[in-house]
Every structure is written in C-alpha cells, then in structure tokens.
Design a protein around this motif. Structure first.
Motif, PDB file in Angstrom:
ATOM      1  N   ASP A  82       0.859  -1.185   0.000  1.00  0.00           N
ATOM      2  CA  ASP A  82       0.000   0.000   0.000  1.00  0.00           C
ATOM      3  C   ASP A  82       0.894   1.233   0.000  1.00  0.00           C
ATOM      4  OD1 ASP A  82      -1.656   2.163   0.631  1.00  0.00           O
ATOM      5  OD2 ASP A  82      -3.000   0.943   1.845  1.00  0.00           O
ATOM      6  N   ASP A  83       0.886   1.990  -1.102  1.00  0.00           N
ATOM      7  CA  ASP A  83       1.822   3.108  -1.187  1.00  0.00           C
ATOM      8  C   ASP A  83       1.373   4.329  -0.390  1.00  0.00           C
ATOM      9  OD1 ASP A  83       0.005   4.618  -2.650  1.00  0.00           O
ATOM     10  OD2 ASP A  83       0.931   4.207  -4.578  1.00  0.00           O
ATOM     11  N   THR A  84       0.131   4.326   0.105  1.00  0.00           N
ATOM     12  CA  THR A  84      -0.322   5.452   0.923  1.00  0.00           C
ATOM     13  C   THR A  84       0.202   5.348   2.347  1.00  0.00           C
ATOM     14  OG1 THR A  84      -2.371   4.305   1.532  1.00  0.00           O
ATOM     15  CG2 THR A  84      -2.418   5.695  -0.443  1.00  0.00           C
ATOM     16  N   THR A  85       0.445   4.128   2.796  1.00  0.00           N
ATOM     17  CA  THR A  85       0.943   3.914   4.157  1.00  0.00           C
ATOM     18  C   THR A  85       2.353   3.348   4.185  1.00  0.00           C
ATOM     19  OG1 THR A  85       0.036   1.659   4.272  1.00  0.00           O
ATOM     20  CG2 THR A  85      -1.408   3.466   4.959  1.00  0.00           C
ATOM     21  N   GLY A  86       2.806   2.812   3.039  1.00  0.00           N
ATOM     22  CA  GLY A  86       4.118   2.170   3.004  1.00  0.00           C
ATOM     23  C   GLY A  86       4.094   0.774   3.593  1.00  0.00           C
ATOM     24  N   LYS A  87       2.901   0.285   3.903  1.00  0.00           N
ATOM     25  CA  LYS A  87       2.785  -1.011   4.569  1.00  0.00           C
ATOM     26  C   LYS A  87       2.914  -2.164   3.579  1.00  0.00           C
ATOM     27  CE  LYS A  87      -0.185  -3.623   7.742  1.00  0.00           C
ATOM     28  NZ  LYS A  87      -1.431  -3.607   8.530  1.00  0.00           N
ATOM     29  N   VAL A  88       3.643  -3.182   4.000  1.00  0.00           N
ATOM     30  CA  VAL A  88       3.790  -4.413   3.231  1.00  0.00           C
ATOM     31  C   VAL A  88       3.150  -5.546   4.026  1.00  0.00           C
ATOM     32  CG1 VAL A  88       5.397  -6.074   2.240  1.00  0.00           C
ATOM     33  CG2 VAL A  88       5.926  -3.630   2.137  1.00  0.00           C
ATOM     34  N   SER A  89       2.242  -6.291   3.399  1.00  0.00           N
ATOM     35  CA  SER A  89       1.583  -7.437   4.045  1.00  0.00           C
ATOM     36  C   SER A  89       1.942  -8.704   3.282  1.00  0.00           C
ATOM     37  CB  SER A  89       0.062  -7.250   4.054  1.00  0.00           C
ATOM     38  OG  SER A  89      -0.304  -6.076   4.753  1.00  0.00           O
ATOM     39  N   ILE A  90       2.350  -9.738   4.007  1.00  0.00           N
ATOM     40  CA  ILE A  90       2.783 -10.985   3.370  1.00  0.00           C
ATOM     41  C   ILE A  90       2.162 -12.168   4.108  1.00  0.00           C
ATOM     42  CG2 ILE A  90       4.754 -12.428   2.750  1.00  0.00           C
ATOM     43  CD1 ILE A  90       6.471  -9.835   2.933  1.00  0.00           C
ATOM     44  N   LEU A  91       1.393 -12.961   3.393  1.00  0.00           N
ATOM     45  CA  LEU A  91       0.788 -14.162   3.959  1.00  0.00           C
ATOM     46  C   LEU A  91       1.417 -15.387   3.309  1.00  0.00           C
ATOM     47  CD1 LEU A  91      -1.410 -15.501   5.754  1.00  0.00           C
ATOM     48  CD2 LEU A  91      -2.926 -15.412   3.751  1.00  0.00           C
ATOM     49  N   SER A  92       2.095 -16.200   4.094  1.00  0.00           N
ATOM     50  CA  SER A  92       2.717 -17.421   3.583  1.00  0.00           C
ATOM     51  C   SER A  92       1.692 -18.545   3.543  1.00  0.00           C
ATOM     52  CB  SER A  92       3.896 -17.826   4.473  1.00  0.00           C
ATOM     53  OG  SER A  92       4.921 -16.857   4.435  1.00  0.00           O
ATOM     54  N   ILE A  93       1.649 -19.251   2.416  1.00  0.00           N
ATOM     55  CA  ILE A  93       0.716 -20.359   2.229  1.00  0.00           C
ATOM     56  C   ILE A  93       1.536 -21.655   2.160  1.00  0.00           C
ATOM     57  CG2 ILE A  93      -1.075 -21.348   0.752  1.00  0.00           C
ATOM     58  CD1 ILE A  93      -1.524 -18.496  -0.335  1.00  0.00           C
ATOM     59  N   PRO A  94       1.452 -22.518   3.174  1.00  0.00           N
ATOM     60  CA  PRO A  94       2.225 -23.764   3.148  1.00  0.00           C
ATOM     61  C   PRO A  94       1.977 -24.555   1.868  1.00  0.00           C
ATOM     62  CG  PRO A  94       1.288 -23.412   5.314  1.00  0.00           C
ATOM     63  CD  PRO A  94       0.693 -22.357   4.415  1.00  0.00           C
ATOM     64  N   ARG A  95       3.016 -25.120   1.313  1.00  0.00           N
ATOM     65  CA  ARG A  95       2.907 -25.816   0.020  1.00  0.00           C
ATOM     66  C   ARG A  95       2.013 -27.039   0.097  1.00  0.00           C
ATOM     67  NH1 ARG A  95       8.254 -28.452  -2.002  1.00  0.00           N
ATOM     68  NH2 ARG A  95       6.763 -29.864  -2.931  1.00  0.00           N
ATOM     69  N   ASP A  96       1.824 -27.608   1.279  1.00  0.00           N
ATOM     70  CA  ASP A  96       0.993 -28.801   1.432  1.00  0.00           C
ATOM     71  C   ASP A  96      -0.463 -28.478   1.743  1.00  0.00           C
ATOM     72  OD1 ASP A  96       3.222 -30.352   0.975  1.00  0.00           O
ATOM     73  OD2 ASP A  96       3.656 -30.703   3.089  1.00  0.00           O
ATOM     74  N   THR A  97      -0.847 -27.219   1.643  1.00  0.00           N
ATOM     75  CA  THR A  97      -2.222 -26.826   1.953  1.00  0.00           C
ATOM     76  C   THR A  97      -3.223 -27.553   1.057  1.00  0.00           C
ATOM     77  OG1 THR A  97      -1.505 -24.615   2.665  1.00  0.00           O
ATOM     78  CG2 THR A  97      -3.823 -24.883   2.073  1.00  0.00           C
ATOM     79  N   MET A  98      -4.210 -28.187   1.680  1.00  0.00           N
ATOM     80  CA  MET A  98      -5.265 -28.862   0.909  1.00  0.00           C
ATOM     81  C   MET A  98      -6.159 -27.812   0.272  1.00  0.00           C
ATOM     82  SD  MET A  98      -8.218 -31.537   2.213  1.00  0.00           S
ATOM     83  CE  MET A  98      -7.207 -33.016   2.177  1.00  0.00           C
ATOM     84  N   ALA A  99      -6.345 -27.923  -1.043  1.00  0.00           N
ATOM     85  CA  ALA A  99      -7.094 -26.880  -1.742  1.00  0.00           C
ATOM     86  C   ALA A  99      -7.837 -27.435  -2.948  1.00  0.00           C
ATOM     87  CB  ALA A  99      -6.134 -25.779  -2.195  1.00  0.00           C
TER      88      ALA A  99
END
Length: 316
Positions: A82-99
């Motif tokens: 988000d360039d208005t706040t400079g915030k970086v959000s990162i969500l890691s998704i395990p490779r073995d996630t059932m989907a």
C-alpha cells in the motif's frame, strides 16, 4: 532426488526499488537521447488512482523460470503493498495446503496447481482458497537469492540452530554448514539457510518462520540507498530469474513509490491451520474462520464470506 528450495525472499519488492531507481536515473540524465526517456515518462503519467497492489509470489527451482512447465511451486506468498501507508503485508501459504484446484476431481496440495496449469492456475487456486480478487503473479527462481544477497552485501539473520546437512546427489549439490546465532550471511550461506529443512520441530511452519525473518532483513538491506550503484547487476539478475504478468506501467508507478516502503510496518503471517494425515497423505488444512479473519485484516478493507472456492470454480 532433486532438493527443492522451501523458502524464498520477496524478490519483487526488491525489484520495485531497483526499477524505480532506473527510472529516476534515466529521467534525470540530461545527456540521454534514448527514446526510453519519453516512453517511461509516458508510463508514469497515467492514472494514479490505484494505491495498492496485491500479487502472488511463486518460488520455483528451474534452469529457466519462463519454461518451468510441469513443476510444483516450492513457495507461495500472497503479498500486498500500500503506497499510501508504506505497509507491506505478506501471507505465507504452506505448500501442502489442501485446496480446490480447478479441473481436478478431488482436493490436492495447492503447490500442484502450478504443475497442472502454470502460474495462472496457481493464482486461481489461491483466489478460491482465500475468497479474494487476485490477478497478478510474480514467479521467481531461487537462484536470484544468491545473486541479490551478494549485491546488497549480505543479509543478517539469527540462525536458530546449528545447521548441518549434505546431499551430493542434489541438483545443485547441497552442503549446509551454519552455526547457531546472529550473523550476516553471504549469497551461498543464504541458500544454505533457506534450504535447510530437517531440524525444525514444526517442520514446514518452522521453515516459513525462517523465511519470514530472512525476507524482513533482506528488504531492509535492499532499501539501502547505497545499492543504487548496483542497478545494472540487479536488472540482469531480475531478467534471468523473474517472470510476471504485472503490466509495465503498473510496475513503473509502484516502483517510483517504493521509497515509501516502511520496513518497520511489515505485516507477516502464515495461513492458520494444522497438519492432518488424510488417506495416507499429510496435508496442511487451513482453519476457515481464522483464515477469513486473517485475510480480511491483511488484504480486504471490508469483510467477505469465504465459500471455499465453490463460486469461483464456476467462473472462467
């Protein structure tokens, strides 16, 4: 058997800084007669209403990142800037996630999506899993880690344990020998740190934690203004190891604002859930309620109701 890299840095965020520096340099170069100046100027004069960008970061191990057909992803991270706040959000998704993977009869591990349909199908699998709008991907090869770390002068991490492992049959051969404690890792040592997988009590989640620590430290180091003199090497590394469907004008706009990245305001999380043994296979099964809370908090301004991809499956 080939050993795959299990963890990865946010190479795209590093590139935003690099690309922004290139644009600034070219625009300020009064001696340059190259039409690139006018082309880039045109790119950044467009619509500036979009204030954030979300993309799926896919880490693979391939000799040619653009020809990685049939390979499973080693790392999946949903990233937002988000360039208005400079915030970086990162969500890691395990490779073995059932989907749910479109076109497949039964649910599978989410890292299989890339093998069936490349980054486009991976994006759809994550959309279905999390109930979000997502169009962009950045696909990177782990080789970029070693190159970038060398260029920025190393990355400081706190190695949680003595790491020692050897596999001469791996491609490339794997030899890990790191001591516990805080230290600055060079390119090769960074790969050792990221490829180590045997000693974590909670296995994949432990590796994700190490990955997130490395990412945070690497981004801070890459944002050092002194790295501007290394732009040509950065670009060469990027071209060899990164593939993305993000339009050039979008990259340019956000790259110019990369200086606003707040390294003290990075939000990192892992998909909530637990490992389960189902029909003879270990899966990571996400907790739907906690996942919805996490996704709403990190990526969506208003609450949504996830449907585990059933509606999305009917689209496209």
């Amino acid at each position: 058997m080939k050993k795959f890299l299990k963890t990865f840095m946010v190479a795209f965020l590093v590139f935003l800084v690099i690309f922004g520096g290139i644009i600034t340099f070219v625009l300020k170069d009064d001696n340059s007669k190259n039409t690139l100046v006018s082309n880039i100027s045109g790119l950044i004069k467009g619509d500036d209403s979009k204030k954030d960008i979300t993309f799926l970061l896919l880490g693979i191990d391939s000799k040619d990142v653009t020809k990685a057909k049939g390979q499973r992803t080693d790392t999946m991270m949903l990233c937002k800037y988000d360039d208005t706040t400079g915030k970086v959000s990162i969500l890691s998704i395990p490779r073995d996630t059932m989907a749910t993977i479109r076109g497949r009869k039964n649910k599978e591990k989410i890292n299989h999506a890339h093998a069936y349909g490349g980054p486009e199908l991976s994006v759809k699998a994550v959309k279905d899993l999390l109930g979000i709008e997502l169009d962009y991907y950045v696909r990177v090869d782990y080789k970029i880690v070693e190159d970038v770390v060398e260029l920025i002068g190393g990355v400081e991490v706190d190695v949680p344990m003595d790491m020692k492992y050897s596999d001469p049959t791996a491609d490339p051969p794997l030899k890990i020998n790191l001591k516990k404690g805080k230290q600055t890792l060079n390119g090769n040592e960074s790969l050792q740190f990221l490829r180590y997988r045997k000693g974590y009590a909670d296995q994949d989640l432990g590796r994700i934690g190490a990955q997130q620590q490395f990412m945070s430290s690497a981004i801070k180091k890459a944002l050092n203004p002194l790295n501007i003199i290394k732009l040509p090497q950065f670009v060469e590394t990027y071209i060899k190891n990164v593939d993305t469907n993000i339009p050039l004008d979008t990259i340019a706009k956000f790259a110019l604002k990369a200086k606003n990245v707040d390294t003290e305001n990075m939000e990192m999380a892992t998909l909530p859930g637990e490992a389960k043994y189902i029909s003879g296979v270990w899966y990571f099964v996400h907790n739907k309620e906690k996942t919805q809370e996490t996704v709403n908090s990190m990526f969506i301004e208003q609450n949504v109701v996830m449907d585990d991809g059933e509606k999305e499956k009917s689209k496209n």
